[in-house]
Design an enzyme around this catalytic site. Sequence first.
Site, PDB file in Angstrom:
ATOM      1  N   GLN A   1       0.830  -1.217   0.000  1.00 31.21           N
ATOM      2  CA  GLN A   1       0.000   0.000   0.000  1.00 31.21           C
ATOM      3  C   GLN A   1       0.861   1.263   0.000  1.00 31.21           C
ATOM      4  O   GLN A   1       0.443   2.297  -0.520  1.00 31.21           O
ATOM      5  CB  GLN A   1      -0.933   0.010   1.223  1.00 31.21           C
ATOM      6  CG  GLN A   1      -2.064  -1.009   1.156  1.00 31.21           C
ATOM      7  CD  GLN A   1      -1.713  -2.299   1.850  1.00 31.21           C
ATOM      8  OE1 GLN A   1      -0.543  -2.697   1.894  1.00 31.21           O
ATOM      9  NE2 GLN A   1      -2.697  -2.971   2.414  1.00 31.21           N
TER      10      GLN A   1
ATOM     11  N   ASP B   1      -6.526   1.630  12.510  1.00 32.88           N
ATOM     12  CA  ASP B   1      -7.748   0.879  12.194  1.00 32.88           C
ATOM     13  C   ASP B   1      -8.651   0.731  13.405  1.00 32.88           C
ATOM     14  O   ASP B   1      -9.858   0.561  13.262  1.00 32.88           O
ATOM     15  CB  ASP B   1      -7.389  -0.490  11.615  1.00 32.88           C
ATOM     16  CG  ASP B   1      -6.827  -0.310  10.208  1.00 32.88           C
ATOM     17  OD1 ASP B   1      -5.613  -0.030  10.082  1.00 32.88           O
ATOM     18  OD2 ASP B   1      -7.620  -0.376   9.251  1.00 32.88           O
TER      19      ASP B   1
END
Length: 360
Positions: A201, A242
């Site tokens: 990513q 997260d």
Amino acid sequence: MIPTSVRWIADAVGHLEILDQTLLPARCEWLACRDVPAVVEAIRSLRVRGAPAIGIAGGYGLVVAAGEAVRDRLDAVRGRAHVLARAEEIATARPTAVNLRWAVERCLRVIDALPPETAPIGLATTLLAEARAIHDEDRRLCDAIGRNGSAILPAGGVLTHCNTGALATGGAGTALAVITAAWDSGRRFEVFADETRPLFQGARLTAWELVQRGIPVTVLCDSAAAHLLATGRVAACIVGADRITANGDTANKIGTYGLAILAHAHGVPFFVAAPSSTFDLSLDTGAEIPIEERSAGEVLRPLGVAAAPDGAAAFNPAFDVTPARLISGIVTEHGVIEPVCRERILAVVAGVPNGSSPAG
Ligand code: MRU
């Protein structure tokens, strides 16, 4: 130009489109999600990814579910039951980022408030308004996080991990918004992006976003971070999150914990940037956060190329937990939580004076 990760097409019986992040940076293609299995597949496969962005996609996913009920001509009772069942499929598509369940539950609360005789088209219209509100709010939260964070970023190079930009959110991003806000204010510094194995990513998405914006970026192998920090070229690390528990422990992309230890060892401040929708105050510590385990193929065949012999097994947790003690500050839309402790988190995120007790 800031890229967009998701968009809603047409009216309440329209569909969700997702910028397929698995194809970046080679190809920029939108994927139409016209039913819930397509939405769930897109979230599971990381076609849409990043905690705030999967929350936004989850909200629109409920509109897709109500649209299915409209197309199948379900009555009010069956239509509602259908949306509720689909809501659970969406909320459990990925387990670690709390934003997904947060957004789904927020959307369910608005339809709970509707009369039981509301037809599926009424559910779809109400859900679309709520999903759009979540999306719009996230845009504003990203701007506030960028402003609050750029004020605390020390002069010097910045190292980030994974992707926390526009692709991962509904706006400019979280940690990446801090970096771009500081850059846009005229400050100049080196930006380093860990490639972020196994799905890259950092290399594929963060570097792509920064190049699009004309901000120079240097990509490094995750294993080069210790040496980079030892050179003194990095004044701060900043990452997204997260899920953040009540004590400040933070789940983020695998490798974040190691990076926090390295930053601590080199006396470099380590910041987290996240909106309040990423806090899970129902959990006491990071030990309670469910950690997603992904397929062996992601490790053994990175980018589709065999990197290990047939027969090898793989350990592939998608996230790890960084203990609060390694985090110098958490940048939120409300301000910076510094030091990172239960009392400050309750005060800033839940608005509890002195963090004395959780808000009702
Ligand atoms: O598996 P991913 O790519 O969804 O993981 C994303 C991250 O870990 C991000 O750092 C996090 O969601 C914050 S995004 C603003």
